[in-house]
Design a protein around this motif. Sequence first.
Motif, short mmCIF file in Angstrom:
data_model
loop_
_atom_site.label_atom_id
_atom_site.label_comp_id
_atom_site.label_asym_id
_atom_site.label_seq_id
_atom_site.Cartn_x
_atom_site.Cartn_y
_atom_site.Cartn_z
N GLY A 22 0.82 -1.20 0.00
CA GLY A 22 0.00 0.00 0.00
C GLY A 22 0.86 1.25 0.00
N LEU A 23 1.26 1.70 -1.18
CA LEU A 23 2.13 2.87 -1.28
C LEU A 23 1.33 4.15 -1.19
CD1 LEU A 23 4.44 1.76 -4.20
CD2 LEU A 23 5.01 1.93 -1.79
N LYS A 24 2.01 5.21 -0.78
CA LYS A 24 1.41 6.53 -0.69
C LYS A 24 2.12 7.44 -1.68
CE LYS A 24 0.24 6.01 4.12
NZ LYS A 24 1.00 5.51 5.23
N PRO A 25 1.45 8.53 -2.09
CA PRO A 25 2.12 9.47 -2.99
C PRO A 25 3.47 9.91 -2.43
CG PRO A 25 -0.20 10.00 -2.81
CD PRO A 25 0.08 8.91 -1.80
N GLY A 26 4.46 9.99 -3.31
CA GLY A 26 5.80 10.37 -2.91
C GLY A 26 6.71 9.21 -2.56
N GLU A 27 6.17 7.99 -2.47
CA GLU A 27 6.98 6.83 -2.10
C GLU A 27 7.57 6.14 -3.32
OE1 GLU A 27 5.22 5.50 2.18
OE2 GLU A 27 4.50 4.39 0.46
N ASN A 51 -1.83 4.74 -13.35
CA ASN A 51 -1.39 5.99 -12.74
C ASN A 51 -2.18 7.16 -13.32
OD1 ASN A 51 0.25 5.15 -15.06
ND2 ASN A 51 1.24 7.15 -14.84
N ILE A 52 -2.51 8.11 -12.46
CA ILE A 52 -3.23 9.31 -12.86
C ILE A 52 -2.24 10.41 -13.21
CG2 ILE A 52 -4.92 11.05 -12.11
CD1 ILE A 52 -6.03 8.15 -12.38
N SER A 53 -1.20 10.54 -12.41
CA SER A 53 -0.19 11.57 -12.60
C SER A 53 0.84 11.14 -13.64
CB SER A 53 0.53 11.84 -11.27
OG SER A 53 1.63 12.70 -11.48
N GLU A 54 1.19 12.04 -14.54
CA GLU A 54 2.24 11.76 -15.52
C GLU A 54 3.61 11.66 -14.85
OE1 GLU A 54 2.24 14.26 -18.97
OE2 GLU A 54 0.06 14.14 -19.16
N ALA A 55 3.72 12.21 -13.65
CA ALA A 55 4.99 12.16 -12.92
C ALA A 55 5.23 10.80 -12.25
CB ALA A 55 5.04 13.28 -11.88
N THR A 56 4.20 9.98 -12.11
CA THR A 56 4.38 8.62 -11.62
C THR A 56 4.99 7.81 -12.75
OG1 THR A 56 2.57 8.73 -10.04
CG2 THR A 56 3.19 6.54 -10.79
N ASN A 57 6.12 7.16 -12.47
CA ASN A 57 6.82 6.47 -13.55
C ASN A 57 7.62 5.30 -13.02
OD1 ASN A 57 9.59 7.34 -12.79
ND2 ASN A 57 8.77 9.37 -13.21
N ILE A 58 8.16 4.55 -13.96
CA ILE A 58 9.06 3.46 -13.64
C ILE A 58 10.39 3.72 -14.33
CG2 ILE A 58 7.37 1.66 -13.14
CD1 ILE A 58 7.62 0.69 -15.99
N THR A 59 11.46 3.36 -13.63
CA THR A 59 12.80 3.42 -14.17
C THR A 59 13.31 1.99 -14.26
OG1 THR A 59 13.14 5.53 -13.04
CG2 THR A 59 15.11 4.39 -13.83
N VAL A 60 13.72 1.59 -15.46
CA VAL A 60 14.13 0.21 -15.69
C VAL A 60 15.64 0.11 -15.83
CG1 VAL A 60 13.88 -1.78 -17.21
CG2 VAL A 60 11.94 -0.24 -16.86
N ASN A 61 16.23 -0.86 -15.12
CA ASN A 61 17.65 -1.15 -15.21
C ASN A 61 17.79 -2.68 -15.26
OD1 ASN A 61 20.41 -1.22 -15.14
ND2 ASN A 61 20.57 -0.63 -12.99
N ALA A 70 4.26 9.63 -7.76
CA ALA A 70 4.30 11.10 -7.69
C ALA A 70 3.51 11.63 -6.51
CB ALA A 70 3.75 11.69 -8.99
N GLU A 71 3.91 12.81 -6.05
CA GLU A 71 3.22 13.47 -4.93
C GLU A 71 1.75 13.74 -5.24
OE1 GLU A 71 4.23 14.31 -1.87
OE2 GLU A 71 6.29 13.63 -2.08
N ASP A 72 1.43 13.97 -6.53
CA ASP A 72 0.05 14.30 -6.89
C ASP A 72 -0.74 13.09 -7.40
OD1 ASP A 72 1.51 14.07 -9.25
OD2 ASP A 72 0.49 15.74 -10.24
#
Length: 94
Positions: A22-27, A51-61, A70-72
């Motif tokens: 259960g993640l929260k915004p900003g985590e 995701n609703i916010s475009e700032a929520t993303n995944i970084t792949v390595n 994202a915070e929003d």
Amino acid sequence: MAIKVAKADVVISINESAANPGLKPGEVVKYTAKIETEANNKDINWTIEGNISEATNITVNENEVILNVAEDEAINGTITVTATSDYDNTKLAT
């Protein structure tokens, strides 16, 4: 939490680094995936949905992905991270 999906000759495992899904915004949470197959192609395609916010993303390595919430981002929303076998795109785990 570990999720395993086994179909035919491909097994995909996803492990989540967070103790509580259960993640929260900003985590941030880190996922790793492993494909068990005899095929030479063990590449993983990662996707994010819900995701609703475009700032929520995944970084792949390689076989690791970091989900940045994202915070929003919507507090009660559901975000799905999926690992799909590049060898056989019908084999996946979320």
